[in-house]
Enzyme design. Structure first.
Site, mmCIF file in Angstrom:
data_model
loop_
_atom_site.group_PDB
_atom_site.id
_atom_site.type_symbol
_atom_site.label_atom_id
_atom_site.label_comp_id
_atom_site.label_asym_id
_atom_site.label_seq_id
_atom_site.Cartn_x
_atom_site.Cartn_y
_atom_site.Cartn_z
ATOM 1 C CB VAL A 23 27.468 17.622 -3.737
ATOM 2 C CG1 VAL A 23 27.547 19.096 -3.395
ATOM 3 C CG2 VAL A 23 28.151 16.785 -2.666
ATOM 4 C CB SER A 24 25.473 14.811 -8.090
ATOM 5 O OG SER A 24 24.254 15.516 -8.122
ATOM 6 C CB THR A 25 30.270 13.569 -7.949
ATOM 7 O OG1 THR A 25 30.842 14.887 -7.950
ATOM 8 C CG2 THR A 25 29.343 13.427 -9.144
#
Length: 205
Positions: A23-25
């Site tokens: 996941v990016s964040t």
């Protein structure tokens, strides 16, 4: 989201299924990805959290690569979870292919054990890179337009003038140090000092 049935047909496989999720964040969660990877037969899942789509360094992905052995299948929820560019995807595929490892994407029906699967792998990786580039272009255009209209970009300062003046008075009269005051405001000493400078406040030593 429907996962293609081929993800379930792994009784005759000789190797392991190794999963990877990203996941990016930090505000996002890998729970859904991990659940689907487990359901697809992955006994071990490597996870990168807070790693953006364009990040070069993906520690968990590298760990997963080192774990893969002949006969294994590397499984992802979607191809854009693993690679930041078409070139990266192709290099990775060639690398695992030389070790006798296949690639499987659950949501995109990609299985590189077939010629069709390899072609679909490259096509999908290329499309994912194109989509990221288009999103980046639109974002930059919106930011440029906002800047022309005088809109301030970025996060608002946590230290408002009122908060900054209050902190300055406490420090200047010796009631608190910069370090202790900054800690209470959940900022660094450098950030607090810069806030003083923005308002032209000079601490008398």
């Amino acid at each position: 989201m429907e996962i293609f049935s081929m993800a379930q047909n792994h009784q005759n496989e000789i190797g392991r299924r190794i999963g990877y999720a990203r996941v990016s964040t930090d505000k996002q969660t890998t729970e859904q990805q991990i659940a689907e990877l487990r359901r697809a037969g992955c006994k071990k899942v490597f996870v990168d959290e807070g790693i953006s789509a364009t990040a070069k360094l993906r520690p968990a992905l590298m760990q997963a690569r080192e774990t893969l052995k002949n006969g294994d299948i590397f499984v992802v929820w979607a191809i854009d979870r693993a690679f930041r560019s078409t070139l990266d995807a192709i290099i990775f595929l060639d690398s695992i292919d030389s070790d006798g490892v296949a690639f499987l994407s659950l949501t995109q029906n990609i299985d590189t054990r077939t010629p069709e699967g390899r072609k679909w792998f490259i096509d999908t990786a290329s499309w994912a890179e194109y989509e990221r580039a288009m999103i980046s272009r639109r974002t930059k255009l919106k930011m440029a337009d906002a800047k022309r209209r005088g809109v301030k970009l970025g996060r608002p300062h946590r230290l408002t003038p009122k908060v900054t003046y209050r902190a300055f008075k406490k420090i200047n009269c010796g009631k608190e140090s910069i370090t202790s005051c900054a800690k209470k405001l959940s900022v660094s000493s450098i950030t607090l000092t810069r806030a003083f400078k923005r308002l032209g406040l000079i601490i008398q030593r």
